[in-house]
Design an enzyme around this catalytic site. Structure first.
Site, PDB file in Angstrom:
ATOM      1  N   ARG A 147       6.774  -2.007  -4.249  1.00 22.62           N
ATOM      2  CA  ARG A 147       5.555  -1.216  -4.148  1.00 22.62           C
ATOM      3  C   ARG A 147       4.806  -1.650  -2.901  1.00 22.62           C
ATOM      4  NH1 ARG A 147       0.400  -1.614  -8.175  1.00 22.62           N
ATOM      5  NH2 ARG A 147      -0.096  -3.302  -6.700  1.00 22.62           N
ATOM      6  N   TYR A 159      -7.955  -2.199  -3.930  1.00 26.70           N
ATOM      7  CA  TYR A 159      -7.050  -2.539  -5.030  1.00 26.70           C
ATOM      8  C   TYR A 159      -5.690  -2.979  -4.498  1.00 26.70           C
ATOM      9  CZ  TYR A 159      -3.207  -2.223  -8.042  1.00 26.70           C
ATOM     10  OH  TYR A 159      -2.048  -2.569  -8.676  1.00 26.70           O
ATOM     11  N   ASP A 226       0.765   3.037  -5.261  1.00 28.95           N
ATOM     12  CA  ASP A 226      -0.171   3.297  -6.349  1.00 28.95           C
ATOM     13  C   ASP A 226      -1.485   3.854  -5.785  1.00 28.95           C
ATOM     14  OD1 ASP A 226      -1.165   1.246  -9.231  1.00 28.95           O
ATOM     15  OD2 ASP A 226      -1.708   3.291  -8.630  1.00 28.95           O
ATOM     16  N   HIS A 228      -3.942   4.711  -7.618  1.00 31.01           N
ATOM     17  CA  HIS A 228      -4.954   4.087  -8.483  1.00 31.01           C
ATOM     18  C   HIS A 228      -6.133   4.999  -8.787  1.00 31.01           C
ATOM     19  CE1 HIS A 228      -6.522   0.236 -10.209  1.00 31.01           C
ATOM     20  NE2 HIS A 228      -5.233   0.006 -10.272  1.00 31.01           N
ATOM     21  N   GLU A 252       2.010   6.847  -7.558  1.00 30.18           N
ATOM     22  CA  GLU A 252       1.468   6.569  -8.889  1.00 30.18           C
ATOM     23  C   GLU A 252      -0.024   6.867  -8.966  1.00 30.18           C
ATOM     24  OE1 GLU A 252       2.029   2.507  -9.914  1.00 30.18           O
ATOM     25  OE2 GLU A 252       0.565   2.556 -11.533  1.00 30.18           O
ATOM     26  N   GLU A 278      -0.674   4.608 -16.950  1.00 35.62           N
ATOM     27  CA  GLU A 278      -0.938   3.226 -17.390  1.00 35.62           C
ATOM     28  C   GLU A 278      -2.270   3.103 -18.112  1.00 35.62           C
ATOM     29  OE1 GLU A 278      -0.917   1.268 -13.492  1.00 35.62           O
ATOM     30  OE2 GLU A 278      -2.978   0.724 -13.887  1.00 35.62           O
ATOM     31  N   ARG A 299       4.128   5.981 -17.206  1.00 39.60           N
ATOM     32  CA  ARG A 299       3.717   4.652 -16.740  1.00 39.60           C
ATOM     33  C   ARG A 299       3.173   3.737 -17.839  1.00 39.60           C
ATOM     34  NH1 ARG A 299       4.282   0.974 -13.928  1.00 39.60           N
ATOM     35  NH2 ARG A 299       2.303   0.528 -12.935  1.00 39.60           N
ATOM     36  N   GLU A 355       8.058  -2.282 -13.693  1.00 41.76           N
ATOM     37  CA  GLU A 355       7.160  -3.062 -12.834  1.00 41.76           C
ATOM     38  C   GLU A 355       7.246  -4.526 -13.240  1.00 41.76           C
ATOM     39  OE1 GLU A 355       3.056  -1.985 -13.260  1.00 41.76           O
ATOM     40  OE2 GLU A 355       2.439  -3.096 -11.504  1.00 41.76           O
ATOM     41  N   TRP A 418     -11.829   2.844  -9.207  1.00 45.45           N
ATOM     42  CA  TRP A 418     -11.351   1.689  -8.429  1.00 45.45           C
ATOM     43  C   TRP A 418      -9.847   1.723  -8.308  1.00 45.45           C
ATOM     44  CZ3 TRP A 418      -8.474  -2.405 -10.839  1.00 45.45           C
ATOM     45  CH2 TRP A 418      -8.154  -3.450  -9.951  1.00 45.45           C
TER      46      TRP A 418
HETATM   47  C1  CS2 Z   1      -1.933  -1.472 -11.414  1.00 45.00           C
HETATM   48  C2  CS2 Z   1      -2.445  -2.479 -12.391  1.00 45.00           C
HETATM   49  O1  CS2 Z   1       0.141  -2.505 -11.699  1.00 45.00           O
HETATM   50  C3  CS2 Z   1      -0.415  -1.433 -11.489  1.00 45.00           C
HETATM   51  O2  CS2 Z   1       0.150  -0.338 -11.338  1.00 45.00           O
HETATM   52  O3  CS2 Z   1      -2.454  -0.185 -11.595  1.00 45.00           O
HETATM   53  O4  CS2 Z   1      -2.289  -3.722 -11.803  1.00 45.00           O
HETATM   54  C4  CS2 Z   1      -3.895  -2.327 -12.798  1.00 45.00           C
HETATM   55  O5  CS2 Z   1      -4.721  -2.393 -11.660  1.00 45.00           O
HETATM   56  C5  CS2 Z   1      -4.222  -3.438 -13.754  1.00 45.00           C
HETATM   57  O6  CS2 Z   1      -3.328  -3.367 -14.837  1.00 45.00           O
HETATM   58  C6  CS2 Z   1      -5.648  -3.315 -14.273  1.00 45.00           C
HETATM   59  O7  CS2 Z   1      -5.854  -4.321 -15.232  1.00 45.00           O
HETATM   60 MG    MG Z   2      -1.029   1.304 -11.381  1.00 47.31          MG
END
Ligand code: CS2
Ligand code: MG
Length: 418
Positions: A147, A159, A226, A228, A252, A278, A299, A355, A418
């Site tokens: 990634r 992030y 990602d 996000h 993602e 996620e 995810r 992941e 975020w």
């Molecule tokens: C992120 C996560 O791994 C990922 O894809 O989106 O690290 C996410 O930021 C964290 O799980 C938040 O706790």
């Molecule tokens: Mg993620």
């Protein structure tokens, strides 16, 4: 086999973890992960006050009935706290059942459908030079999919990227002394930390990052990114289209997907594969995304989606639409939650990728796990059950510490995802 004891174990080695330990009248125990990053106390209370007392005396073999009882008897439906708590119970019962059967959990899920589980690691850097170093380090660790997260000129923090030289997301060796250099988004603080964001700057910058990465590392290396949740649908469509020349494995969380229809617009504009989910916690969050084939990868983690029982149902639904798994595996999924994912990954047919952010040295001193990572592939191991033990004494050495995930504000001060 009756449930005799239900203990909620809170520990904070490299970060906070919530673990449920069930003990049966035969002495067999089971573990489940209920960690919800930044909201751990809520899950602790839900488990201690509203779930654990209802488990005592129940038949530990009745996994599906226990799941349906906890889901429907609560009356109020779904949500991350509820589904993380139900997940912890579900996974602990699967752990118990597999131990009682004397076989690794994946055997109860249909046996192995592959010899290993392809993993992706977190390459990141505040600059192109740092990013390249991080990608090379992951390749040296054996990762065969990476990634890519990058800093953005003009933004202070973003992030997935630590501002320091230390690579975000991974230490050179999970047991290494610099494990505490680990990228951990949740910061131990009394209030959520504020970060800044500028979508247009990000959209201008990112295609150039992937062009540089492809020029340096070639066309074959599977690359992921990602988003996000920070773009609008049309911005996500623009980015997906701009990244097509770089042949991503997936983009993602390209846009917040509570409005599942939003992905129709993205899909109209780009063939870049999409991964979402996620932050979701039930099949209902995916109904349109899957039935209209608006995504390519699911995810969710086992920990946040009601456990193995419910995530298996989501993935079986997804399989009817040729959608694959991409189970969430950051460090805020404990080794218990990670092991549960690996058993599911090994058994299902529509596996996509897993992941993997290796946990740090202190976490590995609390959770002894039997899963392995060899030449880019994970495997849950052959021990009966999940293959994870929790050292309660070691766990007691790391008390809970309040921690919050960051949030973004735009230049005008507006709060942003975020
Ligand atoms: C992120 C996560 O791994 C990922 O894809 O989106 O690290 C996410 O930021 C964290 O799980 C938040 O706790
Ligand atoms: Mg993620």
């Amino acid at each position: 086999m009756r449930i005799e004891q239900a203990e909620v174990i809170v520990t904070s080695p490299d970060r906070n973890f919530i673990t449920l330990k069930l003990t049966t009248d035969t002495g067999i125990t089971g573990l489940g992960d209920g960690t919800l990053n930044g909201r751990e106390p809520a899950v602790v209370s839900y488990l201690k006050d509203s779930v654990a007392p209802l488990l005592i005396g129940r038949d530990a073999h009745q996994i599906e009935d226990t799941w349906q009882f906890l889901y429907r008897s609560a009356y109020w439906r779904r949500g991350p706290v509820t589904m993380a708590a139900i997940s912890a119970v579900d996974v602990a019962l699967w752990d118990i059942k597999a131990k009682a059967a004397g076989m690794p959990l994946y055997q109860l899920l249909g046996g192995a459908s592959r010899t290993g589980i392809l993993a992706y690691g977190h390459g990141s850097g505040a600059s192109t030079e740092e990013l390249f170093d991080s990608i090379r380090m992951h390749q040296e660790m054996g990762f065969q999919a990476i990634r890519v997260q990058s800093g953005v000129p003009g933004l202070r923090a973003i992030y997935g990227v630590t501002p320091s030289k230390t690579d975000a997301g991974v230490v050179t060796d999970p047991g290494s002394p610099d494990a505490d250099q680990h990228y951990e988004p949740a910061q131990r603080a009394a209030r959520p930390p504020e970060e800044d964001w500028d979508t247009r700057a990000y959209l201008r910058h990112l295609p150039g990052v992937f062009e540089a990465v492809r020029n340096e590392f070639g066309p074959d290396l599977p690359l992921l990114h990602d988003g996000h949740h920070r773009m609008t649908p049309i911005q996500a469509a623009k980015l997906g289209k701009a990244l097509e020349p770089y042949d991503l494995f997936w983009l993602e969380d390209c846009t917040p997907a509570e409005n599942q229809e939003a992905l129709r617009l993205v899909r109209q504009h780009t063939t870049t594969p999409l991964a979402i989910g996620e932050v979701f916690n039930s099949v209902w969050d995916y109904r349109q995304l899957i039935s209209e084939q608006l995504i390519d990868y699911v995810r969710s983690s086992v920990t946040h989606t009601g456990g193995i029982s419910h995530l298996r149902k989501i993935l079986d639904f997804a399989a009817q639409y040729q959608i694959k798994s991409g189970i969430h595996g950051p460090t805020d999924i404990s080794p218990v939650g990670m092991a549960a994912a690996l058993h599911l990954d090994l058994a299902i047919h529509n596996f996509g990728i897993q992941e993997y952010m290796p946990h740090g040295q202190r976490t590995n001193s609390v959770f002894q796990q039997s899963y392995s990572f060899i030449e880019g592939y994970l495997h849950p191991g052959e021990r009966p059950g999940l293959g994870v033990d929790l050292d309660v004494d070691a766990a007691g050495r790391y008390p809970y510490e309040t921690a919050y995930l960051p949030f973004n504000r735009l230049k005008d001060g507006t709060v942003h995802d975020w």
